[in-house]
Write an enzyme that holds these catalytic residues in place. Structure first.
Site, short mmCIF file in Angstrom:
data_model
loop_
_atom_site.label_atom_id
_atom_site.label_comp_id
_atom_site.label_asym_id
_atom_site.label_seq_id
_atom_site.Cartn_x
_atom_site.Cartn_y
_atom_site.Cartn_z
CG ASP A 51 33.16 24.46 70.49
OD1 ASP A 51 34.18 23.78 70.32
OD2 ASP A 51 32.06 24.17 69.99
CE LYS A 89 32.90 18.95 69.09
NZ LYS A 89 33.87 19.74 68.34
CG ASP A 93 36.02 17.25 66.46
OD1 ASP A 93 36.35 16.54 65.50
OD2 ASP A 93 35.19 18.17 66.38
CE LYS A 120 35.69 18.62 62.36
NZ LYS A 120 35.63 19.22 63.71
CG ASP A 149 49.60 15.70 57.18
OD1 ASP A 149 50.31 15.46 56.19
OD2 ASP A 149 49.79 16.66 57.94
CB THR A 182 51.69 12.87 58.91
OG1 THR A 182 52.90 13.04 58.20
CG2 THR A 182 51.53 13.98 59.93
CB THR A 229 27.49 20.98 58.47
OG1 THR A 229 28.26 21.37 59.59
CG2 THR A 229 26.98 19.58 58.66
NE ARG A 282 27.27 27.79 69.29
CZ ARG A 282 27.17 28.17 68.03
NH1 ARG A 282 27.30 29.44 67.72
NH2 ARG A 282 26.96 27.29 67.08
O1 C5P Z 1 27.41 25.12 69.84
P1 C5P Z 1 27.02 24.05 68.88
O2 C5P Z 1 26.03 23.04 69.45
O3 C5P Z 1 26.57 24.58 67.55
O4 C5P Z 1 28.37 23.24 68.65
C1 C5P Z 1 28.48 22.18 67.75
C2 C5P Z 1 29.85 21.59 67.79
O5 C5P Z 1 29.92 20.60 66.76
C3 C5P Z 1 30.99 22.55 67.52
O6 C5P Z 1 32.11 22.11 68.29
C4 C5P Z 1 31.27 22.40 66.04
O7 C5P Z 1 32.61 22.69 65.71
C5 C5P Z 1 30.99 20.90 65.86
N1 C5P Z 1 30.66 20.52 64.49
C6 C5P Z 1 29.61 21.08 63.77
N2 C5P Z 1 29.38 20.65 62.48
C7 C5P Z 1 30.16 19.70 61.94
C8 C5P Z 1 31.21 19.14 62.66
C9 C5P Z 1 31.44 19.57 63.96
O8 C5P Z 1 28.88 21.92 64.29
N3 C5P Z 1 29.91 19.28 60.73
#
Ligand code: C5P
Length: 238
Positions: free
Chosen positions: A12, A34, A61, A63, A66, A70, A120, A211
């Protein structure tokens, strides 16, 4: 067959140079990568190919959500990119899920097809707001079940939801879990965090970790620490 390469690092970042600096320190035998909406919108298929050239499996990822036609075409395009895993939204309904399945089945390269259930970030109040008369946790189970019935290989869910999905659905259904924090790490904006070891013990197949690794002072050391935490852990051992 058990896949021991279970960590998916969420890239990210908004800066391609930063991505490449991190990725060049990593070993593709020990993690996957990812790419989400931000990176893909900025750098597109070229970045996917660059990272694949370095030997990494890519989880795209995006997601997709549509109309069936598509989504079919978008999934075909993702298959052309030879990604390892990709996501669509289960809330798109059974016809959309079937179209995605058909797109993978008709492609030469067949990524693992994963559905997102309830994000989530959504709460029970958000369910009510959308006219859904059940809790977010119940909705996750319903959408996971719909996903399996329509040929998805697995779903994204929080590790807290893994035990109930495992009880309901077959053992080979793949569960991909974000919201992972090694013990002692800051949860940041994640609401319910689970340690890598507990997530694997509960029955997660793949852990999405962003992170805690990407912002670590020594990302490779952090990854190795996580790998040693989960090594030898299998479902139900905790
Ligand atoms: O930095 P962190 O470990 O929180 O990143 C989690 C990753 O998982 C991010 O790319 C976030 O968009 C993704 N994600 C999430 N919860 C979800 C689906 C995807 O945290 N339900």
């Amino acid at each position: 067959m058990q896949d021991n390469n279970r960590i998916i690092i969420a890239l990210d970042m908004d800066n391609q140079k930063q991505v490449l600096t991190l990725v060049k320190q990593l070993d593709p035998a020990l993690c996957r990568l990812k790419i989400g909406k931000e990176l893909f919108t900025s750098f597109g298929p070229k970045l996917v190919k660059k990272l694949q050239k370095l030997g990494f499996d890519i989880f795209l990822d995006l997601k997709f959500h549509d109309i069936p036609n598509t989504v079919y075409k978008a999934v075909r395009a993702a298959c052309e990119l030879k990604v390892w895993m990709l996501t669509i939204h289960s809330a798109g309904g059974s016809e959309m899920l079937k179209a995605a399945r058909a797109a993978v089945d008709e492609s030469d390269h067949k990524p693992i097809l994963i559905a997102v259930t309830v994000l989530t970030s959504l709460s029970d109040n958000d369910m009510a707001e959308q006219g859904i008369q059940r809790s977010a946790a119940e909705q996750v189970l319903r959408l996971a079940s719909l996903s399996q019935q329509n040929g998805m290989d697995g779903v994204v869910c929080s590790a807290a939801e893994v035990p109930s999905i495992r009880r309901l659905l077959s053992k080979n259904f793949i569960l991909v879990t974000p919201g992972i924090r090694p013990a002692g790490d800051d949860a940041q904006d994640q609401k319910r965090v689970v340690t890598p070891r507990d997530a694997i013990s509960a029955g997660s197949n793949y852990l999405v970790i962003g992170r805690p690794i990407t912002q670590a002072r020594k990302p490779v050391e952090k990854l190795n620490l996580i790998l040693s935490e989960i090594s030898g852990t299998s479902a139900g051992l905790c």
